[in-house]
Design a protein around this motif. Structure first.
Motif, PDB file in Angstrom:
ATOM      1  N   UNK A  65       5.297 -18.267  21.180  1.00  0.00           N
ATOM      2  CA  UNK A  65       5.785 -18.898  19.963  1.00  0.00           C
ATOM      3  C   UNK A  65       5.082 -18.294  18.758  1.00  0.00           C
ATOM      4  N   UNK A  66       5.618 -18.569  17.580  1.00  0.00           N
ATOM      5  CA  UNK A  66       5.035 -18.053  16.353  1.00  0.00           C
ATOM      6  C   UNK A  66       5.689 -16.751  15.931  1.00  0.00           C
ATOM      7  N   UNK A  67       5.485 -16.318  14.698  1.00  0.00           N
ATOM      8  CA  UNK A  67       6.124 -15.098  14.202  1.00  0.00           C
ATOM      9  C   UNK A  67       5.499 -13.844  14.800  1.00  0.00           C
ATOM     10  N   UNK A  68       6.322 -12.860  15.070  1.00  0.00           N
ATOM     11  CA  UNK A  68       5.832 -11.543  15.496  1.00  0.00           C
ATOM     12  C   UNK A  68       5.475 -10.726  14.258  1.00  0.00           C
ATOM     13  N   UNK A  69       4.341 -10.059  14.306  1.00  0.00           N
ATOM     14  CA  UNK A  69       3.846  -9.355  13.123  1.00  0.00           C
ATOM     15  C   UNK A  69       4.522  -8.007  12.959  1.00  0.00           C
ATOM     16  N   UNK A  70       4.895  -7.696  11.734  1.00  0.00           N
ATOM     17  CA  UNK A  70       5.358  -6.368  11.349  1.00  0.00           C
ATOM     18  C   UNK A  70       4.615  -5.975  10.080  1.00  0.00           C
ATOM     19  N   UNK A  71       4.196  -4.734  10.010  1.00  0.00           N
ATOM     20  CA  UNK A  71       3.445  -4.273   8.856  1.00  0.00           C
ATOM     21  C   UNK A  71       4.310  -4.347   7.604  1.00  0.00           C
ATOM     22  N   UNK A  72       3.797  -4.960   6.532  1.00  0.00           N
ATOM     23  CA  UNK A  72       4.608  -5.070   5.306  1.00  0.00           C
ATOM     24  C   UNK A  72       4.779  -3.716   4.633  1.00  0.00           C
ATOM     25  N   UNK A  73       5.891  -3.567   3.944  1.00  0.00           N
ATOM     26  CA  UNK A  73       6.168  -2.330   3.230  1.00  0.00           C
ATOM     27  C   UNK A  73       5.314  -2.249   1.969  1.00  0.00           C
ATOM     28  N   UNK A  74       5.035  -1.022   1.533  1.00  0.00           N
ATOM     29  CA  UNK A  74       4.279  -0.787   0.301  1.00  0.00           C
ATOM     30  C   UNK A  74       5.234  -0.240  -0.756  1.00  0.00           C
ATOM     31  N   UNK A  75       4.862  -0.316  -2.036  1.00  0.00           N
ATOM     32  CA  UNK A  75       5.747   0.187  -3.087  1.00  0.00           C
ATOM     33  C   UNK A  75       6.125   1.647  -2.856  1.00  0.00           C
ATOM     34  N   UNK A  76       7.394   1.971  -3.095  1.00  0.00           N
ATOM     35  CA  UNK A  76       7.862   3.342  -2.847  1.00  0.00           C
ATOM     36  C   UNK A  76       7.162   4.352  -3.740  1.00  0.00           C
ATOM     37  N   UNK A  77       6.725   3.921  -4.932  1.00  0.00           N
ATOM     38  CA  UNK A  77       6.044   4.852  -5.834  1.00  0.00           C
ATOM     39  C   UNK A  77       4.679   5.253  -5.287  1.00  0.00           C
ATOM     40  N   UNK A  78       4.172   4.499  -4.302  1.00  0.00           N
ATOM     41  CA  UNK A  78       2.841   4.792  -3.779  1.00  0.00           C
ATOM     42  C   UNK A  78       2.819   6.037  -2.912  1.00  0.00           C
ATOM     43  N   UNK A  79       3.983   6.537  -2.532  1.00  0.00           N
ATOM     44  CA  UNK A  79       4.012   7.701  -1.646  1.00  0.00           C
ATOM     45  C   UNK A  79       3.978   9.019  -2.408  1.00  0.00           C
ATOM     46  N   UNK A  80       4.138   8.991  -3.728  1.00  0.00           N
ATOM     47  CA  UNK A  80       4.162  10.222  -4.503  1.00  0.00           C
ATOM     48  C   UNK A  80       2.814  10.560  -5.098  1.00  0.00           C
ATOM     49  N   UNK A  81       2.810  11.575  -5.972  1.00  0.00           N
ATOM     50  CA  UNK A  81       1.588  11.981  -6.647  1.00  0.00           C
ATOM     51  C   UNK A  81       1.200  10.960  -7.707  1.00  0.00           C
ATOM     52  N   UNK A  82      -0.061  10.974  -8.070  1.00  0.00           N
ATOM     53  CA  UNK A  82      -0.536  10.062  -9.105  1.00  0.00           C
ATOM     54  C   UNK A  82      -0.010  10.507 -10.466  1.00  0.00           C
ATOM     55  N   UNK A  83       0.294   9.524 -11.293  1.00  0.00           N
ATOM     56  CA  UNK A  83       0.858   9.829 -12.606  1.00  0.00           C
ATOM     57  C   UNK A  83      -0.113  10.635 -13.458  1.00  0.00           C
ATOM     58  N   UNK A  84      -1.400  10.361 -13.337  1.00  0.00           N
ATOM     59  CA  UNK A  84      -2.386  11.020 -14.192  1.00  0.00           C
ATOM     60  C   UNK A  84      -2.570  12.495 -13.864  1.00  0.00           C
ATOM     61  N   UNK A  85      -2.167  12.924 -12.668  1.00  0.00           N
ATOM     62  CA  UNK A  85      -2.312  14.344 -12.338  1.00  0.00           C
ATOM     63  C   UNK A  85      -1.398  15.219 -13.197  1.00  0.00           C
ATOM     64  N   UNK A  86      -0.338  14.607 -13.754  1.00  0.00           N
ATOM     65  CA  UNK A  86       0.552  15.371 -14.639  1.00  0.00           C
ATOM     66  C   UNK A  86      -0.007  15.483 -16.050  1.00  0.00           C
TER      67      UNK A  86
END
Length: 525
Positions: A65-86
């Protein structure tokens, strides 16, 4: 808790299992074989065997019983380069090396960080917490195994004449051996969920250990850079004092010769005194950083590192800073991993609390040997045994159990919010560190140009004053400008070094391949 007698059938209602309510009839059976002659095999022994065989499919068909765990999604912008590098050429999206402090090419810093990772007390504490979490996981896994209890006893008793049926007192001996066993059938997955929660806690503790390593490595580099920076600023102040002392001596000479005024002497003395006042502050901060560095490496504060004490210039990475991208950051940062594993553990605890709403089934069994003579203990007539299930259920009053389910769900919601906050904070810290590092570099470049110009202007002003082309006021202003520019540049060098360390700390590296921490021998300095 209601315990159903073995001779009474019971009708159990299991709410919330499957698509609807399921009614099952169960019978708690306890077969007890008393001390005495062994009877021939009969219905009681057969019924016990049938009971054991019948419970095997029941255990195999158990649900969780109880919920089965799934890893939560992260913001899609987190997969790219950092803004400050530009916005800056000082950082690039190249992978961050595991041991980032080696980019400074400073053997002293390398040794100090390695020493801190091996002996720092915060890391040792985190390592002990991990060991405790592993022990808790082992304890929870042990719940899958039967509980056993072995006992042995001897009793010497005397019956008084007044209570004896024969009217005379008599004494007797009794020897006994016993073995009890119980096993909880994980019908609703409470034990499984508890193991999942303990596994999540263990992984979170491992991440916290890595997080402590990241922090200690960064703070060690920061303390070393601070000691070096304060030494450099102290050296600049001492050199400026020497130059200003020459100006004061010259002013006194001119005043004695009648070419100057008392006010000129006092103005030169004020400028000298202000610079001299900075030297004790720089020295105090330098020594304070050395004390902090000693404690970070597991030493007593007074055990100042001799090589760090000699440092006169802050370490600095001359090449472009490797920062990677957002996806690599979230995979590397231990605090993100710790938050995710804590969320997994708290999600499993919802299942633990939910399982408490349903009946608990235990298989009980015991074997006993007892006889008035030690030699008869292992003979057949001394044998007794019992076997059977025990069903317990907090029903119908489930107020506390349902409140605990709501409490566990709220805890899981809070952990999800903390995970999201940790992800966003990690991204924010890197962007902020990049922005501040780029600003510190730009400011440092401007101050370096200002320091060079002020030095040339001060030299030119002194020459013009010697030849009578400039007034003493212009000379004093030039000396003040040079002193301010040199001090500002030294402070900017310290800020650049600190900004680099802050950026490395925000990137979350340095825990890979760290040694197992151990206590430093107090007898060894």
């Amino acid at each position: 808790m209601i315990r159903l007698p073995g001779s009474l059938p019971s009708l159990l209602f299991f709410p919330g299992v499957g698509r609807g309510p399921v009614w099952k009839v169960s019978r708690s059976i306890a077969e007890v074989r008393p001390t005495g002659p062994r009877p021939s095999p009969g219905k009681k022994l057969i019924s016990a065997r049938r009971l054991t065989l019948g419970l095997i499919p029941l255990a195999l068909s158990a649900c969780t019983v109880g919920p089965n765990y799934t890893r939560p999604a992260t913001p899609s912008v987190a997969t790219g380069n950092f803004a400050e590098t530009a916005n800056t050429a000082a950082a690039a999206a190249t992978p961050l090396p595991d041991h980032w402090w080696r980019l400074y090419n400073d053997p002293v810093l390398d040794r100090l960080v390695a020493d801190a990772l091996a002996h720092n007390t915060d890391i040792r504490t985190a390592a002990a917490n991990l060991a405790r979490a592993r022990a808790v996981l082992s304890e929870q896994r042990g719940q899958r195994l039967p509980s056993t209890d072995l006992s042995a006893g001897y009793t010497r008793s005397r019956t008084s004449a007044t209570t004896s049926a024969t009217g005379s007192a008599f004494e007797s001996d009794f020897f006994q051996l016993g073995f009890d066993a119980s096993y909880e059938v994980d019908l609703f997955g409470g034990v499984t969920r508890a193991i999942e929660a303990a596994r999540g806690d263990r992984d979170a503790a491992a991440a916290e250990l890595d997080s402590a390593r990241v922090s200690v490595a960064a703070e060690t580099a920061r303390a070393y850079a601070s000691a070096c920076s304060n030494a450099a600023q102290r050296a600049v102040a001492i050199e400026t004092v020497t130059l200003q002392q020459e100006t004061l001596d010259l002013t006194n000479t001119l005043f004695t010769a009648g070419r100057g005024t008392r006010r000129d002497v006092q103005r030169a003395d004020v400028l000298l005194a202000n610079t001299q006042a900075q030297i004790p502050a720089f020295e105090a901060e330098r020594r304070a950083s050395l004390y902090a560095l000693a404690v970070l490496t597991g030493h007593a504060p007074e055990a100042i590192d001799a090589d760090a004490d000699k440092c006169t210039a802050p370490p600095r990475v001359a090449a472009t800073m490797p920062v990677g991208d957002g996806a690599a950051l979230l995979a590397r940062r231990p605090d993100v991993r710790a938050a995710e594993r804590t969320l997994a553990a708290d999600t499993a605890r919802v299942g633990v609390a939910t399982a408490a709403l349903y009946p608990s089934i235990q298989l009980l069994g015991s074997i006993g040997l007892g006889a008035p003579k030690a030699g008869d203990v292992f003979k057949s007539p001394s044998l007794s045994w019992s076997i059977g299930p025990l069903i317990s259920w907090n029903f119908p009053n489930q107020t506390i159990a349902r409140a605990k389910v709501r409490e566990a769900r709220a805890g899981a919601d809070a952990s999800l919010a903390r995970f999201d906050g940790t992800v966003l904070t990690a991204l924010k810290e890197v962007e902020q560190a990049l922005a501040r590092y780029a600003g510190a570099l730009d400011r440092n470049a401007a101050l370096r140009r200002a320091e060079a110009s002020s030095t040339d202007a001060a030299k030119l002003s002194k020459l013009r004053f010697d030849y009578g082309a400039d007034s003493f006021l212009l000379l004093i202003e030039a000396e003040r400008d040079r002193a301010d520019a040199r001090a500002a540049l030294a402070a900017s060098d310290a800020a650049v070094a600190d900004a680099q360390v802050s950026l490395f700390k925000a990137l979350g590296g340095g825990w890979e391949g760290a040694p197992t921490p151990e206590r430093r021998d107090p007898a060894i300095p």
